[in-house]
Scaffold this motif. Structure first.
Motif, PDB file in Angstrom:
ATOM      1  N   ILE A 286       2.492   1.706  -3.373  1.00 24.01           N
ATOM      2  CA  ILE A 286       1.555   2.198  -4.398  1.00 24.01           C
ATOM      3  C   ILE A 286       1.570   3.724  -4.372  1.00 24.01           C
ATOM      4  O   ILE A 286       1.642   4.386  -5.406  1.00 24.01           O
ATOM      5  CB  ILE A 286       0.120   1.681  -4.150  1.00 24.01           C
ATOM      6  N   ALA A 287       1.536   4.285  -3.166  1.00 17.85           N
ATOM      7  CA  ALA A 287       1.553   5.746  -3.031  1.00 17.85           C
ATOM      8  C   ALA A 287       2.884   6.327  -3.496  1.00 17.85           C
ATOM      9  O   ALA A 287       2.926   7.366  -4.158  1.00 17.85           O
ATOM     10  CB  ALA A 287       1.278   6.125  -1.582  1.00 17.85           C
ATOM     11  N   ILE A 288       3.977   5.662  -3.151  1.00 19.05           N
ATOM     12  CA  ILE A 288       5.298   6.165  -3.556  1.00 19.05           C
ATOM     13  C   ILE A 288       5.430   6.168  -5.084  1.00 19.05           C
ATOM     14  O   ILE A 288       5.990   7.087  -5.674  1.00 19.05           O
ATOM     15  CB  ILE A 288       6.410   5.313  -2.910  1.00 19.05           C
TER      16      ILE A 288
ATOM     17  N   ARG B  75       8.287  13.363  -7.604  1.00 11.19           N
ATOM     18  CA  ARG B  75       8.713  14.681  -7.137  1.00 11.19           C
ATOM     19  C   ARG B  75      10.217  14.706  -6.911  1.00 11.19           C
ATOM     20  O   ARG B  75      10.896  15.682  -7.202  1.00 11.19           O
ATOM     21  CB  ARG B  75       7.969  15.062  -5.849  1.00 11.19           C
TER      22      ARG B  75
ATOM     23  N   ASP C 207       3.141   6.603  -7.241  1.00 11.64           N
ATOM     24  CA  ASP C 207       2.053   7.346  -7.891  1.00 11.64           C
ATOM     25  C   ASP C 207       2.548   7.956  -9.207  1.00 11.64           C
ATOM     26  O   ASP C 207       3.561   8.654  -9.238  1.00 11.64           O
ATOM     27  CB  ASP C 207       1.569   8.452  -6.934  1.00 11.64           C
TER      28      ASP C 207
ATOM     29  N   MET D 113       5.225  10.724  -4.882  1.00  6.01           N
ATOM     30  CA  MET D 113       6.396  10.877  -4.008  1.00  6.01           C
ATOM     31  C   MET D 113       7.714  10.726  -4.769  1.00  6.01           C
ATOM     32  O   MET D 113       8.604  11.567  -4.685  1.00  6.01           O
ATOM     33  CB  MET D 113       6.361   9.825  -2.898  1.00  6.01           C
TER      34      MET D 113
ATOM     35  N   SER E   1       3.091  14.709  -9.163  1.00  9.00           N
ATOM     36  CA  SER E   1       3.164  15.025  -7.744  1.00  9.00           C
ATOM     37  C   SER E   1       3.288  13.782  -6.866  1.00  9.00           C
ATOM     38  O   SER E   1       3.211  13.870  -5.642  1.00  9.00           O
ATOM     39  CB  SER E   1       1.954  15.866  -7.327  1.00  9.00           C
TER      40      SER E   1
ATOM     41  N   ILE F  87       0.838  -1.205   0.000  1.00 13.53           N
ATOM     42  CA  ILE F  87       0.000   0.000   0.000  1.00 13.53           C
ATOM     43  C   ILE F  87       0.870   1.251   0.000  1.00 13.53           C
ATOM     44  O   ILE F  87       0.654   2.182  -0.774  1.00 13.53           O
ATOM     45  CB  ILE F  87      -0.936  -0.011   1.234  1.00 13.53           C
ATOM     46  N   VAL F  88       1.881   1.256   0.869  1.00 15.78           N
ATOM     47  CA  VAL F  88       2.754   2.425   0.938  1.00 15.78           C
ATOM     48  C   VAL F  88       3.454   2.650  -0.400  1.00 15.78           C
ATOM     49  O   VAL F  88       3.557   3.776  -0.882  1.00 15.78           O
ATOM     50  CB  VAL F  88       3.795   2.249   2.060  1.00 15.78           C
TER      51      VAL F  88
ATOM     52  N   THR G  97       1.504  10.328 -11.226  1.00 14.98           N
ATOM     53  CA  THR G  97       1.409  11.757 -11.551  1.00 14.98           C
ATOM     54  C   THR G  97       2.690  12.486 -11.128  1.00 14.98           C
ATOM     55  O   THR G  97       3.446  11.974 -10.295  1.00 14.98           O
ATOM     56  CB  THR G  97       0.214  12.396 -10.809  1.00 14.98           C
TER      57      THR G  97
END
Lengths: 306, 277
Positions: A138-140, A151, A142, A148, A146, A135-136, A144
């Motif tokens: 997946i967010a890293i 960026r 991301d 993690m 923006s 889950i973490v 787009t």
């Protein structure tokens, strides 16, 4: 007690009673694991072997000979998933062993308190579940600008990447996640083994003015080989069955770029209800794991010389 | 090695380790810190490293949208039962294999051990048919627990551990006409406590984090464990990063707390029986 003294007639029963009295407890102690092993391992293995020659249905199964196997070997997705699994394994297991070894080596130079601190911190991801880590990440990952990781790339003047969403980077992303997380047990095993190397060996090497590299390549690395072998064998077995990250992060995509063999078996069985084919795939996986494990033992035990 | 180069080595070691520790911990830090920031407005997860405004709204949404309390209860029940059965049966069998002599002991032990190489995928399908279609146990605790009652790996660990315990006390107890189970209970168990503690902790964590089998045998939301429930939540609410991170924190936090309070056992535990094999 007196009644068990032997008579010629009842000797069979008496001997059995004697046997039970000597060994009954021991068999009772191992009964549950053995029973579970028979019911939940041995019997299912045999049954799975039978199913792999069938078109399985809950009400009626038909015998199809080698059809599942021939279909599988002609199936592009099967070969893709094999390839992905092998790439993932080769790309993660040796790298992770090297990282674990390197980190353990560095930690070993420190004082006891600092050792404990780093051991604890680096072990942390091992305690978090595969689901949580996926889950973490997946967010890293991301896609787009923006996200993690993106960026960070943009700050370095690079273009953002669709990490999990394109064929060229999806499998690499899963490997990246593995490099940055799963070293807890490796580090601790290596540290324990390093602590077990007698200091006298290094002192002897110092007397001979051996270089740091010589000491490493002639003493440290060879003596840690059992640990390396253990991590290699267990690492390969685990890596050949990688599932949670694929299931949660990519569902095998895009275009089967991250379909591993374990995920393919899951899909075949539980999305497409082809239990026969899935069993055949599982047996090939088992065969590969056994062969690779045996090879590792052979390869690694022939050149130990100290 | 000269003291100068020794100091240099330690400095390099510290630098590398601090960077690596940072990289290792930062994803979990993001998860935790992100779960206290209300990101419902944006579909992108970008938590502030040090949040200005703390919010428990993500947790409220997670517990409101999902049967999360039930999932946690399920996980606690399943992990506790599996831990108790594993500690009891694995220590009993480990003791028998290590200290008792009986015909076939070596053969049985090796038969158990070699099957550890067989990947779960092979036995999965028959096991699934057995549990769901034949025993009709789908969506029950029994189905989740039964195949995990005692693992061969734990029997192996216990055998390794038990063989390090002194045999003389066992002989003494036998002469005192203790029954074999009495010896196990009164002599072995007290001596083996540290090993059993390690086994219990590792089994509990492993079962709490177990995903694949509970995923297969649970259908209704009420019977999911926290890991399986969390996965279903991710698929259902994929845009609510805040609530997802709250869920991920809920799934991981009990084990992280357990880890820090029982650190000693974790950091020494995994070397039990593993290295010399």
């Amino acid at each position: 007690m007196r009644s068990t003294t032997s008579h010629a007639a009842g000797s069979g029963a008496a001997r059995f009673r004697q046997f039970l009295r000597n060994y009954g407890w021991a068999y009772a102690f191992i009964a549950v694991p053995v029973l579970l092993f028979l019911v939940f391992t041995l019997y299912p293995v045999g049954w799975a072997f039978v199913i792999s020659f069938q078109k399985y249905g809950i009400l009626k199964s038909t015998w199809v000979g080698f059809d599942n196997y021939t279909y599988m070997f002609k199936d592009d997705v099967f070969w893709k998933s094999m390839r992905n699994t092998v790439i993932f394994t080769i790309g993660t297991v040796p790298v992770n062993i090297l990282i674990s070894f390197g980190l353990a080596f560095l930690i070993f130079q420190l004082k006891q308190r600092a050792q404990t601190f780093f051991k604890a911190v680096l072990y942390l991801p091992t305690v978090a579940s595969g689901v949580t880590l996926s889950i973490v990440w997946i967010a890293i990952f991301d896609p787009t600008p923006s996200g993690m990781l993106n960026r960070l790339l943009i700050q370095l003047g690079l273009d953002p990447v669709i990490w999990l969403g394109q064929k060229s980077t999806a499998l690499f992303s899963l490997m990246l996640m593995s490099w940055l997380g799963s070293h807890g047990s490796g580090i601790i095993l290596y540290l324990a083994a390093m602590g077990g190397i007698p200091k006298s060996l290094y002192e002897a090497a110092d007397i001979d003015h051996a270089s740091g590299w010589k000491k490493f390549s002639r003493i440290t690395w060879p003596l840690l080989k059992p640990t390396t072998l253990y991590l290699l064998v267990t690492g390969v077995i685990t890596s050949f069955q990688v599932f949670i990250s694929v299931y949660l992060m990519t569902q095998g995509g895009p275009d089967f770029a991250t379909t591993t063999i374990a995920y393919l078996i899951y899909q075949t069985a539980f999305n497409f209800n082809q239990f026969g084919l899935a069993s055949a795939q599982a047996f090939v996986l088992a065969a590969v794991i056994v062969i690779v494990s045996v090879l590792q033992f052979k390869f690694f035990s022939t050149d130990i010389e100290y | 090695m000269t003291s100068k180069s020794k100091i240099a080595l330690i400095a390099v070691a510290l630098a590398v380790l601090i960077v690596w520790a940072f990289v290792t911990v930062i994803p979990l830090y993001w998860m935790f810190i992100g779960s206290f920031q209300d990101s419902a407005a944006s579909a992108v997860f970008k938590p502030q490293m040090i949040p200005e405004i703390w919010s428990i709204a993500p947790y409220e949404r997670f517990f409101h949208k999902a049967a999360a309390v039930r999932w946690i209860v399920n996980s606690v029940i399943v992990a506790s039962v599996v831990t108790v059965t594993n500690v009891f049966f694995a220590s009993l069998a480990g003791y028998a294999f290590a200290k008792l002599k009986f015909p076939g002991s070596k053969t049985i032990f090796w038969a158990l051990l070699t099957t550890m190489m067989i990947p779960a995928q092979v036995t999965l399908i028959p096991l699934y048919i057995l549990m769901i279609n034949i025993f009709q146990l789908g969506d029950t605790y029994t189905a989740i627990v039964l195949p995990a009652v005692v693992s061969v790996g734990n029997v192996f660990l216990m055998k390794q551990y038990m063989s390090t315990l002194p045999t003389s006390l066992i002989h003494a107890a036998r002469i005192d006409a203790c029954s074999e189970f009495g010896i196990y209970r009164k002599v072995i168990l007290p001596m083996a406590k540290p090993g059993l503690a390690v086994l219990a902790i590792f089994t509990f964590v492993a079962q709490w984090n177990e995903f694949f089998w509970p995923l297969l045998v649970t259908k209704s939301s009420e019977m999911r464990t926290i890991q399986v429930g969390l996965a279903s939540f991710v698929f259902a609410e994929s845009t609510d990063y805040g609530a997802i991170m709250a869920g991920a924190s809920v799934g991981a936090l009990p084990m992280v707390i357990l880890f820090f309070s029982l650190q000693r056992y974790f950091l020494q535990g995994i070397t039990v029986g593993a290295v010399k094999g």
